[in-house]
Design a protein around this motif. Structure first.
Motif, PDB file in Angstrom:
ATOM      1  N   GLN A   1      -9.720 -33.117  -4.249  1.00  0.00           N
ATOM      2  CA  GLN A   1     -10.736 -32.996  -5.291  1.00  0.00           C
ATOM      3  C   GLN A   1     -11.755 -34.127  -5.252  1.00  0.00           C
ATOM      4  O   GLN A   1     -12.863 -33.983  -5.774  1.00  0.00           O
ATOM      5  N   ALA A   2     -11.379 -35.269  -4.652  1.00  0.00           N
ATOM      6  CA  ALA A   2     -12.301 -36.403  -4.605  1.00  0.00           C
ATOM      7  C   ALA A   2     -13.477 -36.162  -3.672  1.00  0.00           C
ATOM      8  O   ALA A   2     -14.464 -36.922  -3.706  1.00  0.00           O
ATOM      9  N   ALA A   3     -13.409 -35.121  -2.835  1.00  0.00           N
ATOM     10  CA  ALA A   3     -14.493 -34.882  -1.873  1.00  0.00           C
ATOM     11  C   ALA A   3     -15.771 -34.422  -2.566  1.00  0.00           C
ATOM     12  O   ALA A   3     -16.885 -34.710  -2.084  1.00  0.00           O
ATOM     13  N   PHE A   4     -15.654 -33.735  -3.684  1.00  0.00           N
ATOM     14  CA  PHE A   4     -16.832 -33.094  -4.281  1.00  0.00           C
ATOM     15  C   PHE A   4     -17.793 -34.076  -4.960  1.00  0.00           C
ATOM     16  O   PHE A   4     -19.009 -33.931  -4.798  1.00  0.00           O
ATOM     17  N   PRO A   5     -17.354 -35.095  -5.734  1.00  0.00           N
ATOM     18  CA  PRO A   5     -18.338 -36.059  -6.249  1.00  0.00           C
ATOM     19  C   PRO A   5     -19.023 -36.849  -5.143  1.00  0.00           C
ATOM     20  O   PRO A   5     -20.224 -37.116  -5.222  1.00  0.00           O
ATOM     21  N   PHE A   6     -18.277 -37.200  -4.078  1.00  0.00           N
ATOM     22  CA  PHE A   6     -18.915 -37.877  -2.946  1.00  0.00           C
ATOM     23  C   PHE A   6     -19.936 -36.949  -2.281  1.00  0.00           C
ATOM     24  O   PHE A   6     -21.038 -37.383  -1.916  1.00  0.00           O
ATOM     25  N   ALA A   7     -19.565 -35.677  -2.125  1.00  0.00           N
ATOM     26  CA  ALA A   7     -20.492 -34.728  -1.492  1.00  0.00           C
ATOM     27  C   ALA A   7     -21.752 -34.549  -2.324  1.00  0.00           C
ATOM     28  O   ALA A   7     -22.866 -34.426  -1.770  1.00  0.00           O
ATOM     29  N   SER A   8     -21.627 -34.550  -3.649  1.00  0.00           N
ATOM     30  CA  SER A   8     -22.801 -34.384  -4.508  1.00  0.00           C
ATOM     31  C   SER A   8     -23.767 -35.557  -4.341  1.00  0.00           C
ATOM     32  O   SER A   8     -24.995 -35.370  -4.273  1.00  0.00           O
ATOM     33  N   VAL A   9     -23.239 -36.777  -4.269  1.00  0.00           N
ATOM     34  CA  VAL A   9     -24.100 -37.950  -4.066  1.00  0.00           C
ATOM     35  C   VAL A   9     -24.724 -37.920  -2.678  1.00  0.00           C
ATOM     36  O   VAL A   9     -25.903 -38.270  -2.495  1.00  0.00           O
TER      37      VAL A   9
ATOM     38  N   PHE B   1     -28.777 -37.948  -1.850  1.00  0.00           N
ATOM     39  CA  PHE B   1     -29.445 -38.901  -0.954  1.00  0.00           C
ATOM     40  C   PHE B   1     -30.099 -38.177   0.216  1.00  0.00           C
ATOM     41  O   PHE B   1     -31.163 -38.585   0.698  1.00  0.00           O
ATOM     42  N   TRP B   2     -29.474 -37.101   0.687  1.00  0.00           N
ATOM     43  CA  TRP B   2     -30.030 -36.334   1.802  1.00  0.00           C
ATOM     44  C   TRP B   2     -31.400 -35.750   1.421  1.00  0.00           C
ATOM     45  O   TRP B   2     -32.331 -35.714   2.224  1.00  0.00           O
ATOM     46  N   LYS B   3     -31.520 -35.282   0.190  1.00  0.00           N
ATOM     47  CA  LYS B   3     -32.802 -34.741  -0.263  1.00  0.00           C
ATOM     48  C   LYS B   3     -33.859 -35.830  -0.378  1.00  0.00           C
ATOM     49  O   LYS B   3     -35.031 -35.621  -0.039  1.00  0.00           O
ATOM     50  N   LEU B   4     -33.430 -37.000  -0.881  1.00  0.00           N
ATOM     51  CA  LEU B   4     -34.388 -38.081  -1.095  1.00  0.00           C
ATOM     52  C   LEU B   4     -34.685 -38.857   0.182  1.00  0.00           C
ATOM     53  O   LEU B   4     -35.800 -39.362   0.366  1.00  0.00           O
ATOM     54  N   LEU B   5     -33.686 -38.984   1.085  1.00  0.00           N
ATOM     55  CA  LEU B   5     -33.840 -39.715   2.347  1.00  0.00           C
ATOM     56  C   LEU B   5     -33.367 -38.807   3.471  1.00  0.00           C
ATOM     57  O   LEU B   5     -32.175 -38.798   3.824  1.00  0.00           O
ATOM     58  N   PRO B   6     -34.237 -37.987   4.061  1.00  0.00           N
ATOM     59  CA  PRO B   6     -33.803 -36.999   5.067  1.00  0.00           C
ATOM     60  C   PRO B   6     -33.082 -37.625   6.257  1.00  0.00           C
ATOM     61  O   PRO B   6     -32.136 -37.024   6.785  1.00  0.00           O
ATOM     62  N   ASP B   7     -33.511 -38.801   6.693  1.00  0.00           N
ATOM     63  CA  ASP B   7     -32.829 -39.439   7.825  1.00  0.00           C
ATOM     64  C   ASP B   7     -31.387 -39.789   7.492  1.00  0.00           C
ATOM     65  O   ASP B   7     -30.526 -39.832   8.387  1.00  0.00           O
TER      66      ASP B   7
ATOM     67  N   THR C   1     -21.589 -28.009  -2.046  1.00  0.00           N
ATOM     68  CA  THR C   1     -21.847 -28.794  -3.262  1.00  0.00           C
ATOM     69  C   THR C   1     -23.348 -28.973  -3.462  1.00  0.00           C
ATOM     70  O   THR C   1     -24.090 -29.233  -2.502  1.00  0.00           O
ATOM     71  N   GLN C   2     -23.771 -28.843  -4.704  1.00  0.00           N
ATOM     72  CA  GLN C   2     -25.171 -29.080  -5.054  1.00  0.00           C
ATOM     73  C   GLN C   2     -25.362 -30.530  -5.470  1.00  0.00           C
ATOM     74  O   GLN C   2     -24.449 -31.172  -5.987  1.00  0.00           O
ATOM     75  N   GLY C   3     -26.574 -31.045  -5.242  1.00  0.00           N
ATOM     76  CA  GLY C   3     -26.890 -32.414  -5.617  1.00  0.00           C
ATOM     77  C   GLY C   3     -27.379 -32.515  -7.049  1.00  0.00           C
ATOM     78  O   GLY C   3     -27.255 -31.587  -7.855  1.00  0.00           O
ATOM     79  N   ARG C   4     -27.960 -33.643  -7.334  1.00  0.00           N
ATOM     80  CA  ARG C   4     -28.489 -33.886  -8.677  1.00  0.00           C
ATOM     81  C   ARG C   4     -29.717 -33.001  -8.920  1.00  0.00           C
ATOM     82  O   ARG C   4     -30.575 -32.850  -8.041  1.00  0.00           O
ATOM     83  N   LYS C   5     -29.800 -32.429 -10.116  1.00  0.00           N
ATOM     84  CA  LYS C   5     -30.920 -31.539 -10.412  1.00  0.00           C
ATOM     85  C   LYS C   5     -32.255 -32.263 -10.325  1.00  0.00           C
ATOM     86  O   LYS C   5     -33.256 -31.706  -9.882  1.00  0.00           O
ATOM     87  N   ALA C   6     -32.280 -33.508 -10.745  1.00  0.00           N
ATOM     88  CA  ALA C   6     -33.539 -34.253 -10.749  1.00  0.00           C
ATOM     89  C   ALA C   6     -34.052 -34.526  -9.351  1.00  0.00           C
ATOM     90  O   ALA C   6     -35.234 -34.829  -9.160  1.00  0.00           O
ATOM     91  N   ALA C   7     -33.185 -34.419  -8.337  1.00  0.00           N
ATOM     92  CA  ALA C   7     -33.614 -34.716  -6.970  1.00  0.00           C
ATOM     93  C   ALA C   7     -34.408 -33.578  -6.351  1.00  0.00           C
ATOM     94  O   ALA C   7     -35.048 -33.769  -5.322  1.00  0.00           O
TER      95      ALA C   7
END
Length: 668
Positions: A472-480, A484-490, A559-565
């Motif tokens: 279960q710990a994989a999903f909060p890490f995946a969301s973050v 970051f992937w959306k904000l920093l593509p590299d 997993t989906q990221g933060r909505k604000a991103a």
């Protein structure tokens, strides 16, 4: 008779003798014979030596018997004097008596002295004895006091020794308790991992299959309760003897071995049941094939009869036509097949060889990712090797590690706060370090790429520590990570590079063993690690790490990221479909292939079934009927059996449960 009584008797004898003498003298005397006015009497024949008148005075007689004689004043005559011899005799007698008295007195005195001496001796002896008794009593009293003092000292020393022994025992018990806790905790980690694996197997089964393992399921529960009781006993320190601490470690090891044996028993039981199911399915398939073959034979027979009938009709028509016409009929030749319709043999062989290791499209994608990663690594080498920037590198590591280690799905606020700490650092905000100073990511031109590499590596390392033991710990890490992937593509590409370096099977890419390459070198290329002693890690540890990597990779896909991103998806579900479709086409590897496919199905299966429906069902049937026999030729271990049971359950129930711990849309 005592000495005093004897003296009184002698005195009484002296008085009596005197009275007798006086009585004799009074008979011959008629007047007064003594006095100053009387001349001494001379005894005849002794003129020269006067004899003193020694006649004792008359003793007073008792009043009853003696009468008072009136005294007359007359002159005595010579005849009234007593005889001199008698007087001398009386004198001698008296002297003898006196002498006898003296002798008696001397003897009495000697006796008295002896008696006094004896009395004194007895008294001194008594005193000495009393002194000795007093000395003895004193010695006894001293001995008693010494014994009491010795007893007290012994008691004090004994109590001190007992306290020391108790303290030493407590210290020893604490050390043994600590060792027991460490040993049991190691066994507990092994036991929990094995228990969770067995529980996942049993939970993935349907009711009919679980009934096959009902005995093992009961044993599993009893073994779990026994181990929990053992752990609670060790934690509470309720061991009366020191040997029980060591026995607890042995019991924990026995529980782990019993659990291993139980897992093998369950796997064997499930394998036998799976084989029965496979035989049943095979029999049903054979029956269907036989029915299909019979149907085809019947259709072929009908077609043959129809063709024969048509041929006979055509022959009859031809004969009629020949009879009607004289010229022969020209028959056109059938067209030859074009050369491009048959593929060259060399091209077919090359394509088959390539597909057994990696698909060309996936290989190109893999090479692009690795090239970008390598360019970043080469670019930040000046920052990594500069000694003067060591403190700055430490500050960057601290700014990333602290919030990243605290990531969890406790609440949306908690997850958002840790993400904000990480992103604010990448946005150029100052961060405090240990010495009170502050640093920013803009302090060095290479710091952004360096921190991006550092953060991606840290996220991948979480798959080994937190995610491998807690899916279960994989999903909060995946969301973050997605945010970051959306904000920093590299960052997303660098993250994938670390994932592919950790496990090339995520491409999927089965790296072939090169000519002249040792088995150890080849194992290192597919993800095995070397220990501090330059030894390869054990297969179970390797599979555990690969399990954590697969869980994180699958969690990132769904997993989906933060909505604000932003709403853009950077790693969609089709990546999971492509991976699964390509994985069943590459060469199977024992244990690892079955483990990766099973983890992907458990995490992605629900979403893939919901999105692809019948196509996904066909893929599962292909895996069961085509891929699993290929895998069985290389693999007969536990992962392969568990994958078979999972596929049978999915196909029998026609549904896949959603993975536990998936974050709902818009969680933060």
């Amino acid at each position: 008779m005592s000495m005093d009584d004897l003296m009184r008797t002698l005195d009484w004898m002296n008085v009596e003798t005197t009275l007798q003498h006086a009585a004799l003298a009074s008979e011959s005397c008629t007047g007064r014979t003594l006095g100053a006015d009387r001349e001494p009497l001379w005894v005849e024949g002794t003129k020269s030596s006067p004899v003193a008148n020694t006649i004792p005075e008359e003793l007073p007689a008792p009043k009853e018997e003696i009468s008072v004689i009136p005294r007359t004043n007359w002159e005595p005559s010579i005849s009234c004097f007593p005889d001199a011899q008698a007087i001398n005799a009386s004198i001698v007698k008296r002297e003898l008596v006196e002498e006898g008295k003296r002798c008696v007195r001397q003897q009495l005195k000697v006796l008295k002295d002896r008696q006094d001496a004896r009395r004194l001796s007895r008294e001194s002896q008594q005193k000495q004895e009393e002194h000795q008794l007093q000395q003895k009593a004193l010695r006894e009293r001293n001995e008693i006091l010494l014994n009491q003092k010795a007893d007290q000292m012994t008691k004090v020393q004994l109590e001190a020794q007992q306290r020391e022994q108790l303290a030493l025992r407590q210290q020893t018990d604490q050390k043994l308790h600590k060792l027991a806790l460490e040993g049991v905790s190691r066994c507990q980690r092994r036991f929990n991992q094995k228990y969770e694996g067995i529980a996942r197997i049993l939970l993935s089964l349907d009711k009919e299959t679980v009934q096959v393992c009902s005995t093992q399921n009961t044993q599993l529960k009893e073994l779990g309760q026994k181990f929990e009781q053992l752990v609670s006993t060790v934690k509470m320190g309720k061991c009366e003897m020191q040997s029980q601490f060591l026995c607890s470690i042995i019991k924990a090891e026995e529980c782990c071995r019993s659990l291993d044996a139980l897992e093998l028993d369950i796997i064997k039981q499930l394998a036998e049941f799976s084989e029965q199911i496979q035989q049943q399915l095979k029999q049903e398939a054979d029956k269907k094939l036989e029915e299909e073959r019979q149907r085809q034979l019947a259709e072929e027979e009908k077609e043959k009869q129809r063709q024969q009938k048509e041929a006979s009709e055509a022959k009859a028509k031809q004969q009629q036509a020949e009879a009607a016409k004289a010229e022969p009929v020209q028959v056109q030749a059938a067209p030859e097949p074009k050369s491009q319709d048959v593929p060259p043999a060399a091209a077919t062989t090359a394509a088959t060889t390539a597909s057994t290791c990696v698909h060309p499209d996936r290989l190109k994608f893999y090479n692009d990712i690795i090239s970008l990663y390598q360019s970043k690594v080469d670019a930040v080498k000046p920052l990594q090797t500069e000694e003067s920037l060591k403190q700055y590198r430490t500050g960057c590591q601290r700014a990333i590690n602290l919030p990243l280690n605290a990531i969890s799905a406790v609440s949306p606020q908690h997850l958002g706060q840790n993400f904000d700490k990480l992103y604010s650092f990448f946005a150029g905000q100052p961060v405090k370090v240990m010495n009170g100073s502050t640093i920013t990511i803009n302090d060095h031109p290479l710091a952004r790429d360096y921190c991006m590499l550092l953060m991606a590596k840290k996220f991948v390392s979480q798959s080994e520590t937190a995610i491998s033991s807690n899916p279960q710990a994989a999903f909060p890490f995946a969301s973050v990570i997605i945010t970051f992937w959306k904000l920093l593509p590299d960052f997303g590409k660098i993250f994938l590079a670390y994932m592919y370096k950790e496990s090339p099977f995520l491409v999927p890419y089965v790296i072939p063993q090169q000519q002249g390459q040792t088995p150890e070198q080849y194992l290192k290329t597919i993800g095995y690690r070397l220990s501090d002693k330059n030894e390869l890690e054990k297969p179970d540890i390797y599979l555990k790490r690969q399990t954590g990597v697969a869980r994180l990779y699958a969690a990132v896909i769904i997993t989906q990221g933060r909505k604000a991103a932003g709403p853009d998806e950077c790693f969609e579900l089709n990546e999971g479909w492509l991976w699964l479709a390509h994985m069943v086409r590459v060469k199977p590897i024992p244990d690892i292939s079955a483990t990766m496919i099973m983890e992907m199905l458990q995490t992605l299966g629900f979403e893939l079934w919901r999105s692809y429906g019948k196509q996904f069902m066909k893929l599962l049937i292909y895996i069961q009927n085509i891929y699993m026999p290929q895998l069985a030729a290389h693999d007969e271990g536990g992962p392969k059996t568990r994958l078979e049971m999972l596929l049978a359950k999915f196909l029998r129930e026609r549904q896949i449960p959603q993975a536990i711990g998936v974050l709902p849309p818009g969680f933060w």
